[in-house]
Design an enzyme around this catalytic site. Structure first.
Site, short mmCIF file in Angstrom:
data_model
loop_
_atom_site.label_atom_id
_atom_site.label_comp_id
_atom_site.label_asym_id
_atom_site.label_seq_id
_atom_site.Cartn_x
_atom_site.Cartn_y
_atom_site.Cartn_z
N GLY A 11 0.83 -1.20 0.00
CA GLY A 11 0.00 0.00 0.00
C GLY A 11 0.86 1.25 0.00
O GLY A 11 1.73 1.40 -0.84
N GLY A 12 0.62 2.13 0.95
CA GLY A 12 1.38 3.37 1.00
C GLY A 12 1.10 4.24 -0.22
O GLY A 12 0.21 3.97 -1.02
N THR A 13 1.90 5.28 -0.35
CA THR A 13 1.71 6.21 -1.47
C THR A 13 1.87 5.52 -2.80
O THR A 13 1.07 5.72 -3.72
CB THR A 13 2.71 7.38 -1.36
OG1 THR A 13 2.51 8.05 -0.10
CG2 THR A 13 2.49 8.37 -2.48
N ALA A 14 2.89 4.67 -2.93
CA ALA A 14 3.16 4.02 -4.22
C ALA A 14 2.01 3.11 -4.63
O ALA A 14 1.49 3.21 -5.75
CB ALA A 14 4.47 3.23 -4.14
N LYS A 78 3.52 24.27 -2.08
CA LYS A 78 4.97 24.28 -2.31
C LYS A 78 5.23 24.91 -3.67
O LYS A 78 4.73 24.43 -4.68
CB LYS A 78 5.52 22.86 -2.26
CG LYS A 78 6.99 22.73 -2.63
CD LYS A 78 7.41 21.26 -2.68
CE LYS A 78 8.83 21.10 -3.19
NZ LYS A 78 9.22 19.67 -3.31
N VAL A 186 1.89 -11.37 2.56
CA VAL A 186 2.33 -12.32 1.54
C VAL A 186 3.55 -13.04 2.08
O VAL A 186 4.58 -12.42 2.37
CB VAL A 186 2.66 -11.59 0.22
CG1 VAL A 186 3.19 -12.58 -0.82
CG2 VAL A 186 1.42 -10.88 -0.32
N LEU A 336 9.55 2.31 -4.21
CA LEU A 336 10.85 1.98 -3.64
C LEU A 336 11.32 0.60 -4.06
O LEU A 336 12.53 0.31 -4.03
CB LEU A 336 10.81 2.06 -2.11
CG LEU A 336 10.49 3.45 -1.52
CD1 LEU A 336 10.42 3.37 0.00
CD2 LEU A 336 11.52 4.47 -1.96
N ILE A 349 8.24 10.37 -4.96
CA ILE A 349 6.85 10.42 -5.43
C ILE A 349 6.81 10.76 -6.91
O ILE A 349 5.96 10.24 -7.65
CB ILE A 349 6.04 11.43 -4.61
CG1 ILE A 349 5.83 10.89 -3.19
CG2 ILE A 349 4.69 11.70 -5.25
CD1 ILE A 349 4.98 11.78 -2.31
#
Length: 509
Positions: A11-14, A78, A186, A336, A349
């Site tokens: 999961g996460g952002t990626a 930003k 997994v 990553l 990102i």
């Protein structure tokens, strides 16, 4: 054989960026299904993230409200990265700085670079070619409350809370693009006869079989690297930074919010400082061959102040490099698991979003086309990674700091790629032009190089201007300055606008 069942591992952002890009691309295709498999035992890395302007297009593409995003993800605007102390203090003064702005440095459509080179001592490059530096230095927002979502008076991206961002992306993917979300670990992988992945073995659901697998498992690269054995190409000889100590610094919610990321150089690396509404995400980035963990922690403590004693710090080792291939058979790595360089210029990102979009544009629905698409993806992404490394290296190579062994060693010309060496030679005689960047897979383009080159005092031999050209460009420079003064008077301080957006929202496009 058709490819219908798609698994995203991690999961996460990626993982959730991939889920949204694929979900959007395959929306309405009833034969396709996307399942994201996430482990709750693997912590995310983010302590506050910076993005680049591409993220605005991505969020709008996903159908996410900008006002909701800002409120839900503790986002701030930003407009730049402010590089501080990247040049020698004796020659350029204490607290020397330059801005890598997000506005294009071509005011009124004309390149003022050669004009600036002819009068280089009079003002910084960014002040000559853009009104955005004045906006940044006055801590102003890039837009009015009356501007529509994703539109502004200047070009902008965001700072955000990475965990909250992943949660928002997850909700959007599951609710709007029918992505299934499965929580489990997994534990193993079954391969097929062709050398691809047949199925995943999980702790909660046993064996799960899919047609295509996307590895977003982070540094472990569990599918592509660990199970399929695709080698990691180490780039630590080119980029010496390999550690970061991170900390979240609470704020009282009243301070002025800087509309840029600070990148403050120190004797063996640099510090990021990302402002969010109620905290700062701070990271001390360093090369462990030149500085011990104890010294790095001491210097981070000096930067943050005495409050650090009550805060939690975290050391993050960085695997600097990328996989030999990113797509093998029916498995693609993104995030990553694909590769990583230090977080200078918000590359993590950026490359993730770029690769997820690239995959979604031509996602294979039949195994017959796998080999062709894999080669195309591998060639393009490999090129993109090589150019990311070139651009990050450029910051160190151009510095005239010699106050430590680190700053002396990073200026070794042999560490640079042949392409970057050739460009730097060319740029001694001619300023960069768009024809120097011939591929659409250049993650960083002419505008990025211009701000960094001339912010770092790179010397290009100026081409002579005739009086007509000089007068015309002086008039443009005056208009830039005038518009900077206008925006400085008209735009709202960043925190004030963020508070208004949370209260009133923005006009949807």
């Amino acid at each position: 054989m058709k490819i219908n069942k798609i698994a995203i591992v991690g999961g996460g952002t990626a993982g959730w960026l991939v889920a949204n890009h694929l979900g959007k691309a395959l929306k309405g295709d009833k034969s396709a299904s996307i399942t994201l498999i996430e482990s709750l035992d693997i912590p995310t890395i983010g302590v506050g993230e910076g993005t680049v302007p591409m993220m605005r297009d991505t969020l709008q593409h996903f159908g996410i409200s900008e006002a909701e995003f800002i409120s839900r993800c503790d986002a701030t605007f930003k407009q730049s990265i402010k590089f501080e102390n990247w040049l020698d203090k004796d020659r350029h003064g204490d607290n020397n700085f330059y801005h890598h702005l997000f506005d294009y440095p071509f005011p009124m459509g004309e390149d003022l670079t050669n004009y600036w080179l002819n009068k280089v001592a009079t003002s910084p490059y960014s002040q000559t070619v853009s009104f955005q530096e004045a906006v940044c230095e006055n801590n102003l927002a890039p837009k009015h409350i009356t501007d529509p979502e994703y539109a502004g008076q200047t070009t902008y991206a965001y700072h955000l809370d990475a965990k909250k961002f992943a949660k928002l992306l997850a909700e959007n993917a599951t609710q709007n693009f029918d992505v299934s979300h499965v929580i489990c670990n997994v534990t193993d992988v079954q391969l097929n006869k062709a050398g691809g992945i047949r199925s995943l073995i999980t702790d909660n659901f046993g064996e799960l079989e899919f047609d295509f697998y996307i590895d977003c498992s982070g540094f472990s690269s569990y599918l592509l690297g660990n199970k399929l054995g695709v080698k990691f190409i180490d780039q630590s000889s080119k980029l010496l930074i390999d550690r970061a100590i991170t900390v979240q610094v609470p704020t009282n919610g009243q301070e002025s919010l800087k509309p840029y990321t600070r990148a403050v150089a120190h004797k063996a690396g640099w510090i990021w400082d990302i402002p969010l509404p109620h905290r700062r995400g701070v990271g001390f980035v360093y090369a462990s061959s030149y500085m011990s963990y104890e010294e790095a922690l001491q210097k981070l403590s000096h930067y943050v102040g005495p409050d650090i004693e009550s805060l939690t710090t975290r050391e993050i080792p960085m695997q600097v490099g990328y996989r030999e291939r990113f797509w093998q058979d029916n498995c693609v790595a993104i995030g990553l698991s694909q590769g990583f360089v230090e977080p200078l210029e918000a590359t993590a990102i950026l490359v993730t979003d770029f690769c997820a979009q690239h995959l979604a544009e031509r996602f294979p629905r039949d195994r017959e086309v796998l080999a062709d698409l894999a080669k195309r993806f591998n060639d393009n992404v490999s090129y993109a990674w090589s150019k990311v490394i070139d651009f990050v290296q450029l910051h160190y190579y151009l510095s005239d700091r010699v106050d430590s062994a680190f700053w002396q060693d990073v200026k070794n010309e042999q560490m640079l790629s042949e392409d970057l060496r050739n460009k730097l030679l060319r740029w001694k005689y001619f300023s960069p032009k768009s024809t120097d960047f011939t591929s659409k897979y250049e993650v960083f383009d002419i505008e990025n190089y211009l701000y960094v080159l001339y912010g770092m005092k790179f010397l290009t031999r100026p081409q002579q201007l005739n009086s007509v050209e000089e007068d015309r460009m002086a008039e443009i420079e005056a208009k830039v300055k005038q518009h900077a003064e206008y925006l400085s008077a008209e735009l709202t301080e960043q925190r004030e606008l963020i508070d208004k957006i949370k209260q009133y929202g923005l006009t949807a496009i």
